[in-house]
Design a protein around this motif. Structure first.
Motif, PDB file in Angstrom:
ATOM      1  N   ILE A  78     -26.120  53.273 -55.241  1.00 51.28           N
ATOM      2  CA  ILE A  78     -26.762  53.975 -56.355  1.00 51.28           C
ATOM      3  C   ILE A  78     -27.030  55.430 -55.992  1.00 51.28           C
ATOM      4  CG2 ILE A  78     -28.801  54.048 -57.858  1.00 51.28           C
ATOM      5  CD1 ILE A  78     -28.816  50.985 -57.749  1.00 51.28           C
ATOM      6  N   ALA A  79     -27.526  55.657 -54.772  1.00 53.86           N
ATOM      7  CA  ALA A  79     -27.772  57.038 -54.342  1.00 53.86           C
ATOM      8  C   ALA A  79     -26.495  57.694 -53.828  1.00 53.86           C
ATOM      9  CB  ALA A  79     -28.846  57.068 -53.255  1.00 53.86           C
ATOM     10  N   ASP A  80     -25.425  56.935 -53.672  1.00 51.63           N
ATOM     11  CA  ASP A  80     -24.122  57.445 -53.229  1.00 51.63           C
ATOM     12  C   ASP A  80     -24.165  58.081 -51.845  1.00 51.63           C
ATOM     13  OD1 ASP A  80     -22.096  56.716 -54.875  1.00 51.63           O
ATOM     14  OD2 ASP A  80     -22.255  58.453 -56.194  1.00 51.63           O
ATOM     15  N   LEU A  81     -24.960  57.525 -50.953  1.00 49.00           N
ATOM     16  CA  LEU A  81     -25.032  58.052 -49.601  1.00 49.00           C
ATOM     17  C   LEU A  81     -24.006  57.333 -48.728  1.00 49.00           C
ATOM     18  CD1 LEU A  81     -28.897  58.182 -49.011  1.00 49.00           C
ATOM     19  CD2 LEU A  81     -27.393  60.000 -49.819  1.00 49.00           C
ATOM     20  N   PRO A  82     -23.358  58.047 -47.822  1.00 48.47           N
ATOM     21  CA  PRO A  82     -22.443  57.380 -46.888  1.00 48.47           C
ATOM     22  C   PRO A  82     -23.237  56.507 -45.914  1.00 48.47           C
ATOM     23  CG  PRO A  82     -22.648  59.709 -46.344  1.00 48.47           C
ATOM     24  CD  PRO A  82     -23.408  59.498 -47.620  1.00 48.47           C
ATOM     25  N   VAL A  83     -22.569  55.546 -45.321  1.00 51.59           N
ATOM     26  CA  VAL A  83     -23.215  54.605 -44.405  1.00 51.59           C
ATOM     27  C   VAL A  83     -23.974  55.353 -43.310  1.00 51.59           C
ATOM     28  CG1 VAL A  83     -22.775  52.810 -42.680  1.00 51.59           C
ATOM     29  CG2 VAL A  83     -21.596  52.738 -44.878  1.00 51.59           C
ATOM     30  N   GLN A  84     -23.376  56.397 -42.772  1.00 51.08           N
ATOM     31  CA  GLN A  84     -24.012  57.169 -41.701  1.00 51.08           C
ATOM     32  C   GLN A  84     -25.355  57.743 -42.148  1.00 51.08           C
ATOM     33  OE1 GLN A  84     -21.731  60.580 -40.534  1.00 51.08           O
ATOM     34  NE2 GLN A  84     -23.054  61.084 -38.815  1.00 51.08           N
ATOM     35  N   GLN A  85     -25.410  58.276 -43.355  1.00 52.25           N
ATOM     36  CA  GLN A  85     -26.654  58.869 -43.849  1.00 52.25           C
ATOM     37  C   GLN A  85     -27.687  57.785 -44.173  1.00 52.25           C
ATOM     38  OE1 GLN A  85     -26.001  61.848 -46.830  1.00 52.25           O
ATOM     39  NE2 GLN A  85     -28.180  62.181 -47.154  1.00 52.25           N
ATOM     40  N   VAL A  86     -27.239  56.645 -44.706  1.00 50.55           N
ATOM     41  CA  VAL A  86     -28.160  55.539 -44.976  1.00 50.55           C
ATOM     42  C   VAL A  86     -28.795  55.093 -43.661  1.00 50.55           C
ATOM     43  CG1 VAL A  86     -28.381  53.153 -45.791  1.00 50.55           C
ATOM     44  CG2 VAL A  86     -26.912  54.749 -47.028  1.00 50.55           C
ATOM     45  N   ALA A  87     -27.973  54.964 -42.619  1.00 50.19           N
ATOM     46  CA  ALA A  87     -28.482  54.550 -41.310  1.00 50.19           C
ATOM     47  C   ALA A  87     -29.512  55.540 -40.788  1.00 50.19           C
ATOM     48  CB  ALA A  87     -27.325  54.404 -40.326  1.00 50.19           C
ATOM     49  N   ALA A  88     -29.237  56.823 -40.950  1.00 54.09           N
ATOM     50  CA  ALA A  88     -30.173  57.845 -40.485  1.00 54.09           C
ATOM     51  C   ALA A  88     -31.472  57.800 -41.277  1.00 54.09           C
ATOM     52  CB  ALA A  88     -29.532  59.231 -40.600  1.00 54.09           C
ATOM     53  N   PRO A 144     -29.026  51.414 -36.680  1.00 53.19           N
ATOM     54  CA  PRO A 144     -27.626  51.729 -36.388  1.00 53.19           C
ATOM     55  C   PRO A 144     -26.717  51.514 -37.606  1.00 53.19           C
ATOM     56  CG  PRO A 144     -28.552  50.295 -34.686  1.00 53.19           C
ATOM     57  CD  PRO A 144     -29.553  50.371 -35.794  1.00 53.19           C
ATOM     58  N   GLU A 145     -25.587  52.237 -37.622  1.00 51.95           N
ATOM     59  CA  GLU A 145     -24.631  52.112 -38.728  1.00 51.95           C
ATOM     60  C   GLU A 145     -24.136  50.681 -38.890  1.00 51.95           C
ATOM     61  OE1 GLU A 145     -21.465  55.052 -38.984  1.00 51.95           O
ATOM     62  OE2 GLU A 145     -22.748  56.461 -37.883  1.00 51.95           O
ATOM     63  N   GLY A 146     -23.906  49.986 -37.766  1.00 51.20           N
ATOM     64  CA  GLY A 146     -23.442  48.602 -37.830  1.00 51.20           C
ATOM     65  C   GLY A 146     -24.422  47.699 -38.568  1.00 51.20           C
ATOM     66  N   THR A 147     -25.698  47.965 -38.396  1.00 53.33           N
ATOM     67  CA  THR A 147     -26.729  47.188 -39.090  1.00 53.33           C
ATOM     68  C   THR A 147     -26.645  47.430 -40.590  1.00 53.33           C
ATOM     69  OG1 THR A 147     -28.164  47.324 -37.159  1.00 53.33           O
ATOM     70  CG2 THR A 147     -29.217  46.770 -39.255  1.00 53.33           C
ATOM     71  N   ILE A 148     -26.440  48.673 -40.982  1.00 53.42           N
ATOM     72  CA  ILE A 148     -26.304  49.001 -42.410  1.00 53.42           C
ATOM     73  C   ILE A 148     -25.067  48.331 -42.982  1.00 53.42           C
ATOM     74  CG2 ILE A 148     -25.874  50.879 -44.062  1.00 53.42           C
ATOM     75  CD1 ILE A 148     -28.794  50.662 -43.060  1.00 53.42           C
ATOM     76  N   LYS A 149     -23.959  48.370 -42.234  1.00 54.42           N
ATOM     77  CA  LYS A 149     -22.728  47.726 -42.702  1.00 54.42           C
ATOM     78  C   LYS A 149     -22.940  46.226 -42.901  1.00 54.42           C
ATOM     79  CE  LYS A 149     -19.584  51.095 -40.655  1.00 54.42           C
ATOM     80  NZ  LYS A 149     -18.579  51.329 -39.607  1.00 54.42           N
ATOM     81  N   ALA A 150     -23.645  45.599 -41.977  1.00 56.74           N
ATOM     82  CA  ALA A 150     -23.926  44.168 -42.109  1.00 56.74           C
ATOM     83  C   ALA A 150     -24.824  43.893 -43.313  1.00 56.74           C
ATOM     84  CB  ALA A 150     -24.584  43.642 -40.831  1.00 56.74           C
ATOM     85  N   ARG A 151     -25.851  44.726 -43.496  1.00 61.11           N
ATOM     86  CA  ARG A 151     -26.747  44.552 -44.647  1.00 61.11           C
ATOM     87  C   ARG A 151     -25.995  44.737 -45.958  1.00 61.11           C
ATOM     88  NH1 ARG A 151     -32.092  47.920 -42.518  1.00 61.11           N
ATOM     89  NH2 ARG A 151     -32.664  46.446 -40.887  1.00 61.11           N
ATOM     90  N   LEU A 152     -25.109  45.719 -45.990  1.00 57.57           N
ATOM     91  CA  LEU A 152     -24.312  45.950 -47.196  1.00 57.57           C
ATOM     92  C   LEU A 152     -23.412  44.759 -47.489  1.00 57.57           C
ATOM     93  CD1 LEU A 152     -23.323  49.698 -46.735  1.00 57.57           C
ATOM     94  CD2 LEU A 152     -24.785  48.757 -48.541  1.00 57.57           C
ATOM     95  N   SER A 153     -22.751  44.245 -46.471  1.00 57.48           N
ATOM     96  CA  SER A 153     -21.847  43.115 -46.650  1.00 57.48           C
ATOM     97  C   SER A 153     -22.605  41.881 -47.141  1.00 57.48           C
ATOM     98  CB  SER A 153     -21.141  42.811 -45.326  1.00 57.48           C
ATOM     99  OG  SER A 153     -20.332  41.667 -45.461  1.00 57.48           O
ATOM    100  N   ARG A 154     -23.688  41.561 -46.458  1.00 56.05           N
ATOM    101  CA  ARG A 154     -24.488  40.390 -46.863  1.00 56.05           C
ATOM    102  C   ARG A 154     -25.121  40.597 -48.235  1.00 56.05           C
ATOM    103  NH1 ARG A 154     -26.614  40.671 -41.104  1.00 56.05           N
ATOM    104  NH2 ARG A 154     -25.211  39.282 -39.985  1.00 56.05           N
ATOM    105  N   GLY A 155     -25.607  41.803 -48.472  1.00 49.21           N
ATOM    106  CA  GLY A 155     -26.243  42.098 -49.759  1.00 49.21           C
ATOM    107  C   GLY A 155     -25.266  42.011 -50.919  1.00 49.21           C
ATOM    108  N   ARG A 156     -24.054  42.556 -50.737  1.00 47.18           N
ATOM    109  CA  ARG A 156     -23.034  42.479 -51.800  1.00 47.18           C
ATOM    110  C   ARG A 156     -22.655  41.034 -52.083  1.00 47.18           C
ATOM    111  NH1 ARG A 156     -20.730  47.743 -49.684  1.00 47.18           N
ATOM    112  NH2 ARG A 156     -19.834  46.511 -48.017  1.00 47.18           N
ATOM    113  N   ALA A 157     -22.506  40.232 -51.032  1.00 42.48           N
ATOM    114  CA  ALA A 157     -22.149  38.828 -51.223  1.00 42.48           C
ATOM    115  C   ALA A 157     -23.251  38.086 -51.973  1.00 42.48           C
ATOM    116  CB  ALA A 157     -21.884  38.167 -49.865  1.00 42.48           C
TER     117      ALA A 157
END
Length: 169
Positions: A121-131, A136-149
């Motif tokens: 929604i905010a259109d932030l890249p994974v790196q900026q969301v993590a910051a 860590p970026e990997g944690t954000i990627k995992a949250r995104l994957s699980r959240g989308r599912a």
């Protein structure tokens, strides 16, 4: 940041930040109040914001933290009210798909909901969301994957949304 620059920043960002905070907390009135308070604090810190790389992220984070603090305060002081004394609230008509999305987002764990809102929604890249979140970026990627599912499952399950929750059969 001069007053005119702050006015432009406010005009360009207020509605967007309010929508993002609303998506994270699920309460439009609370999101609006917290965003207003965050901009008031931003005004007081506008000299620092002038040097900040992402002033909108500062305001969004402040608004979200205010909402969490208010929620915690409310929960601590909450007592079981007599239902007969509660007034009936009225809500303006909203797009059904928007209502379904907010209802589904509410059912996700807070960390997943926050990652989804900031990224999609905010259109932030994974790196900026993590910051912004401080993980860590990997944690954000995992949250995104699980959240989308989980979100896909919730949105596909109309009965789960209509019943106010996920059925545990």
């Amino acid at each position: 940041m001069e007053a005119s620059e702050f006015d432009e920043f406010y005009t360009a960002s207020f509605r967007r930040v309010t929508g993002q905070v609303y998506a994270m907390i699920g309460d439009l009135e609370e999101a609006t109040e917290c965003t207003q308070e965050a901009f008031a604090r931003a005004w007081a810190h506008r000299r620092k914001l002038d040097r900040a790389e992402y002033p909108e992220a500062w305001v969004r984070t402040t608004a979200y933290r205010l909402a969490v603090s208010r929620w915690r305060r409310r929960k601590r002081g909450e007592r079981s009210p007599d239902r007969a004394l509660q007034g009936a609230g009225t809500v303006a008509a909203v797009d059904e798909s928007h209502v379904a999305l907010v209802a589904a987002l509410r059912q996700l764990p807070e960390a997943q909901r926050q990652a989804l809102v900031l990224h999609h929604i905010a259109d932030l890249p994974v790196q900026q969301v993590a910051a912004e979140v401080g993980v860590p970026e990997g944690t954000i990627k995992a949250r995104l994957s699980r959240g989308r599912a989980a979100l896909a499952e919730l949105l596909a399950d109309d009965a789960g949304l209509a019943g106010g929750g996920v059925s545990h059969a």
